[in-house]
Enzyme design. Structure first.
Site, PDB file in Angstrom:
ATOM      1  N   GLU A  45      -5.921 -42.959  -7.613  1.00  0.00           N
ATOM      2  CA  GLU A  45      -6.771 -42.384  -6.572  1.00  0.00           C
ATOM      3  C   GLU A  45      -6.012 -42.436  -5.250  1.00  0.00           C
ATOM      4  O   GLU A  45      -5.426 -43.478  -4.930  1.00  0.00           O
ATOM      5  CB  GLU A  45      -8.087 -43.150  -6.435  1.00  0.00           C
ATOM      6  CG  GLU A  45      -9.035 -42.449  -5.483  1.00  0.00           C
ATOM      7  CD  GLU A  45     -10.396 -43.151  -5.352  1.00  0.00           C
ATOM      8  OE1 GLU A  45     -10.624 -44.179  -6.011  1.00  0.00           O
ATOM      9  OE2 GLU A  45     -11.203 -42.643  -4.572  1.00  0.00           O
ATOM     10  N   GLU A  90     -16.472 -52.563  -7.653  1.00  0.00           N
ATOM     11  CA  GLU A  90     -15.720 -51.783  -8.653  1.00  0.00           C
ATOM     12  C   GLU A  90     -16.548 -51.601  -9.915  1.00  0.00           C
ATOM     13  O   GLU A  90     -16.543 -50.534 -10.520  1.00  0.00           O
ATOM     14  CB  GLU A  90     -14.382 -52.444  -8.985  1.00  0.00           C
ATOM     15  CG  GLU A  90     -13.476 -52.724  -7.787  1.00  0.00           C
ATOM     16  CD  GLU A  90     -13.294 -51.559  -6.835  1.00  0.00           C
ATOM     17  OE1 GLU A  90     -13.360 -50.394  -7.273  1.00  0.00           O
ATOM     18  OE2 GLU A  90     -13.092 -51.816  -5.623  1.00  0.00           O
TER      19      GLU A  90
END
Ligand code: B3K
Ligand code: ZN
Length: 882
Positions: A125, A301
């Protein structure tokens, strides 16, 4: 580094992808001096993209192309440029195979596939996958992945990727494992890890009775520091089931800790990769703050598995769709695990200091930005923290029930899709029946709104009127703003501190003693009836909107709210406002070269708090904490960092002297309990140590021998890092030079092999307000534990100095600015993302007086002219100078 002109990408130019990738089959052959990557992509024309067969343009950077095969036949008719592989397909559906060579061993940008120590790991990412293979590297291209990883068995006994392992084998000294991820995902969620790792294993039984294997992989020396992260993971999994109805979906969930990582952690499907600082924690080596950070990041997360992975972003302008929402979710989780009010205070203090500054600076952008040059620069406080506030306002406006209905609808409607912030808001509209059209301005307008409030009491009619006037300053590219929908939670307090019933004129009944009112006009009034006496309004309770609210409170009213408000957040807030007023007076006194005098009434108020043993100790510690220097700079029209520092120090000194006895009592008591209690990473214990250490930090300012002695004993004998580090920090900020240097040397000797503790050791020196901080930082750059290659080290020493040591960084000769610019120029070549981040303190040049402005601008210009700028640094520098 690339020499081409940086290109601006606009949200308005979004187009659906021309092609889709139904299946992605990857094979990695890992070697010490290169890695071979084969990709077999099963592709087809996107039916939503129109007719014909346009040229296929795959993203790719720093790849050495070895072969291209189309539908089983070698294919040579392709074009290559710096960022693409282009070719003309001749069928609606086809299979494309490529082979490339890459060099993870020399990848210092830590994006794509790279080596950290002796292991391989990835960070994809936002746009790192294109550094691994040619691909449609955009989040709205979702594909099913299989990944074969091959490497030396001895060096890399552990070979991991997303999903479940489905096959493995041996080839001489090498071995391989194939992983299959049954969920479609965009390439940014791809992950691979290879290394000599040990793991801590546990399991979690989901609400539907499925058993999930949980594994935390670390380098062998860290195997004793995983339990807290594992506990946090299990709590997060349960919490997401209970609060959001979200169950985990794979049979295995893995976390890997790596030392070299650009940010905190990454939510790759089934294989989260973490900065070791966000996983490892045990009493002896990690502070309470570090334990809480691990808990929050593990949760964050994990929560992405639904808010980010199952439902992902259509394009990177929608980043806050997953980040704002997930921060909101992790904040609620942390609030449930610890003290909710303290968590809110910490988050608001952080937002107001740092996000408000971003919103007022040259990089200001909306929660959903309109354009960018480098998406890595938009993982910002605005997208994350303000984005979370925007979701929080939806929660406040809808109420918990309709909000949960809205999230259920959102997950159900968009599971397996890549969607937009508008889709999220639509689910909230559909679940609540509210029209959120105007509310959506929070996504598109940048800047921090201001709300000026006044109150008028009419004794004759027994009415109380609150008048609201909202405005929002211009930001780059947005000169004019339209009114926002601002949810204002409030109460009206009588002289005894009781909430009066909130009965709006024209309504049939009161709404209770606490209610939320939507302020959505530029000018607006609320008229409350049946108010028997002039009340004190408690406004924006819990910080119900990310705005700057002002009300002309008298000192008496602030003291009253500080003691009486039933809203814990506003008690703290009243104390902060009182402290800000007094500190602003003191700053002016310093500037006039007068002796700064702290408001006696603030001292009395603090004394009263210290006597109140019923008050939560973590809350007390927060209330005793004066507004930070960075916050005082943020709210100043022209910030004078040296005067701010001197005034705040003088205030702390005055508090320490005046309240010595109360502080000493609370310190000794808590220290004694800590001494007799084994370390527990739980809220009540955090609270006790927070107050103990806040008191110690004040007490040390008095330079009394009994305090120094107690501080040294705490430093030398405490069994946990929280107490030891607090004592070290107090010593480092003290004038006791011999004790300070001995403590620093002893600490470094004891922890020389623990990089995370050494990071703390670097930071405590970098942030010390003592003279010659810059020289110390410069000499620490030569320490054997320091390297510019490791982002944690850069943040611990350079970031901490430039971002937190205001007096040191802003010293009058400009040497602090030169130092930072030099580091940015160095880092630009090795790690552009980190380089651009470190620039932040220089981007704030407009906040300071003309001489400083000149010095800071000159350094920005020097960076601009240093040549070969990465898009990351180029964007921040040019926008700052614009
Ligand atoms: N999603 C990642 C951030 C990635 C940053 C890339 N430059 C971590 C997180 O927010 O959970
Ligand atoms: Zn996130």
């Amino acid at each position: 580094m690339s020499t081409k002109q940086p290109r601006v990408i606009h949200l308005a130019d979004y187009q659906v992808p021309d092609y889709l990738i139904d299946e992605t089959h990857l094979s990695f052959d890992l070697h010490e001096d290169h890695t071979l990557v084969q990709a077999r992509l099963v592709m087809r024309r996107n039916p939503a993209a129109g007719d014909g067969l346009p040229v296929l343009m795959l993203d790719g950077q720093d790849l050495e192309l070895l072969s291209v095969v189309l539908d089983g036949k070698p294919f040579l008719d392709y074009q290559l440029d710096e960022d693409h592989l282009s070719l003309q397909p001749n069928a609606e559906a086809f299979t494309l195979e490529t082979q490339v060579r890459i060099h993870p061993e020399s990848n210092t940008a830590l994006e794509g596939l790279y080596q950290s120590g002796s292991m391989f790991c990835t960070q994809c990412e936002a746009e790192g996958f294109r550094k691994i293979t040619y691909y449609l590297d955009r989040p709205d291209v979702m594909s099913l992945f299989t990944t074969k990883v091959k490497g030396e068995r001895k060096r890399y006994p552990v070979l991991l990727s997303n999903g479940n392992p489905i096959a493995q084998g041996e080839e001489g000294s090498r071995h391989w494992v194939t992983w299959e991820d049954p969920f479609k995902k965009p390439a940014y969620l791809f992950a691979l890890v290879a290394g000599d790792l040990w793991c801590v294993e546990d399991s979690f039984t989901t609400c539907s009775g499925r058993k999930v294997a949980l594994r935390i992989y670390v380098e062998p020396e860290n195997i004793d520091k995983c339990q807290h992260a594992m506990d946090s993971l299990k709590k997060s999994m349960r919490w997401d089931e209970e609060v959001y109805g979200r169950e985990y979906d794979l049979d295995i969930f893995m976390i890997v800790a790596v030392n070299d990582f650009n940010m905190g952690a990454m939510e790759n499907k089934g294989l989260n990769i973490f900065n070791s600082s966000a996983v490892l924690a045990k009493a002896e080596t990690a502070t309470d703050a570090a334990h809480q950070r691990v808990e929050a990041i593990v949760a964050h997360e994990y929560f992405h598995n639904w808010s980010g992975n199952r439902v992902t972003c259509r394009d990177w302008f929608q980043l806050s769709l997953k980040e704002g929402f997930t921060v909101f979710r992790d904040a609620a989780f942390s609030a449930d695990m610890n003290s909710a009010t303290v968590k809110r205070i910490e988050d608001v203090a952080f937002l107001r200091t740092h996000q408000f500054a971003e919103d007022a600076g040259p990089m200001a952008h909306a929660v959903r930005p309109e354009s960018f040059i480098e998406i890595s620069n938009f993982y910002t406080l605005t997208v994350y923290e303000k984005g979370s506030e925007v979701v929080g306002m939806l929660h406040t406006l809808l109420g918990p029930k309709a909000f949960r209905k809205g999230t259920d609808l959102y997950f159900e409607r968009h599971d397996g899709q890549a969607v937009t912030c508008d889709d999220f808001v639509k689910a909230m509209e559909d679940s609540s029946g509210l029209d959120l059209t105007q509310f959506k301005r929070w996504y598109s307008q940048a800047g921090t709104p201001r709300l000026a409030v006044t109150g008028q009491y009419d004794a004759q009619t027994k009415t109380y009127t609150l008048n609201f006037s909202q405005s929002c300053p211009a930001t780059p590219g947005q000169p004019e703003k339209l009114p926002f929908v601002i949810p204002v939670a409030l109460g009206l307090l009588d002289a005894q501190g009781q909430e009066l019933p909130l009965h709006l004129a024209g309504e049939s009944a009161p709404r209770g003693g606490h209610a939320v009112f939507s302020i959505d006009q530029a000018e607006q009034s609320l008229v409350f009836i049946n108010i028997p006496e002039e009340p004190v309004p408690s406004l924006l309770r819990g910080f119900s909107a990310p705005i700057k609210l002002s009300f002309p409170y008298t000192q008496d009213q602030l003291l009253f709210l500080m003691q009486q408000d039933s809203d814990g957040f506003n008690r703290w807030e009243a104390g902060q406002q009182l402290a800000v007023q007094s500190l602003q007076t003191m700053i002016a006194q310093v500037q006039r070269k007068e002796t700064p005098i702290l408001n006696q009434r603030l001292i009395q108020a603090y004394d009263a708090l210290l006597q109140d043993t019923s008050l939560d100790q973590a809350m007390l510690a927060e209330m005793l904490n004066l507004p930070a220097e960075a916050y005082l700079a943020e709210i100043a029209t022209v910030a004078d960092p040296l005067a701010i520092h001197a005034a705040r120090q003088a205030a702390r000194q005055a508090i320490a002297e005046a309240l010595f006895d109360s502080l000493w009592l609370r310190y000794q008591h808590n220290r004694e309990v800590s001494r007799q209690t084994p370390y527990v990473a739980e809220s009540e214990h955090f609270a006790r140590r927070a107050l103990q250490n806040a008191a110690l930090s004040y007490l040390m300012l008095t330079e009394r021998p009994e305090v120094l002695a107690a501080c040294l004993v705490q430093f030398q004998t405490a069994d946990n890092m929280t107490e030891r580090f607090a004592a070290l920090a107090a010593l480092v900020q003290s004038p006791f030079e011999a004790e300070r240097e001995t403590a620093l040397a002893d600490f470094a000797h004891e922890f020389k092999d623990n990089p995370l503790v050494m990071d703390q050791w670097f930071s405590v020196q970098a942030t010390s307000p003592l003279a010659r901080a810059l020289e110390r930082v410069q000499s620490l750059m030569g320490h054997s534990a320091f390297t510019l290659k490791n982002p944690n080290k850069v943040r611990a020493l350079i970031g901490a100095f430039a971002g937190q040591n205001h007096a040191g960084f802003h010293r009058v000769d400009g040497a602090g600015y030169r130092f930072l610019a030099d580091r940015v120029i160095e880092l630009n070549g090795s790690n552009p993302q980190i380089a651009a981040r470190q620039l932040t303190p220089l981007t704030k040049w407009r906040k300071y007086a003309p001489e400083r402005q000149q010095q800071m601008k000159a350094e920005l210009e020097r960076i601009l002219n240093s040549g070969n700028l990465s898009p990351d640094v180029y964007e921040v520098v040019t926008k700052s100078l614009a």
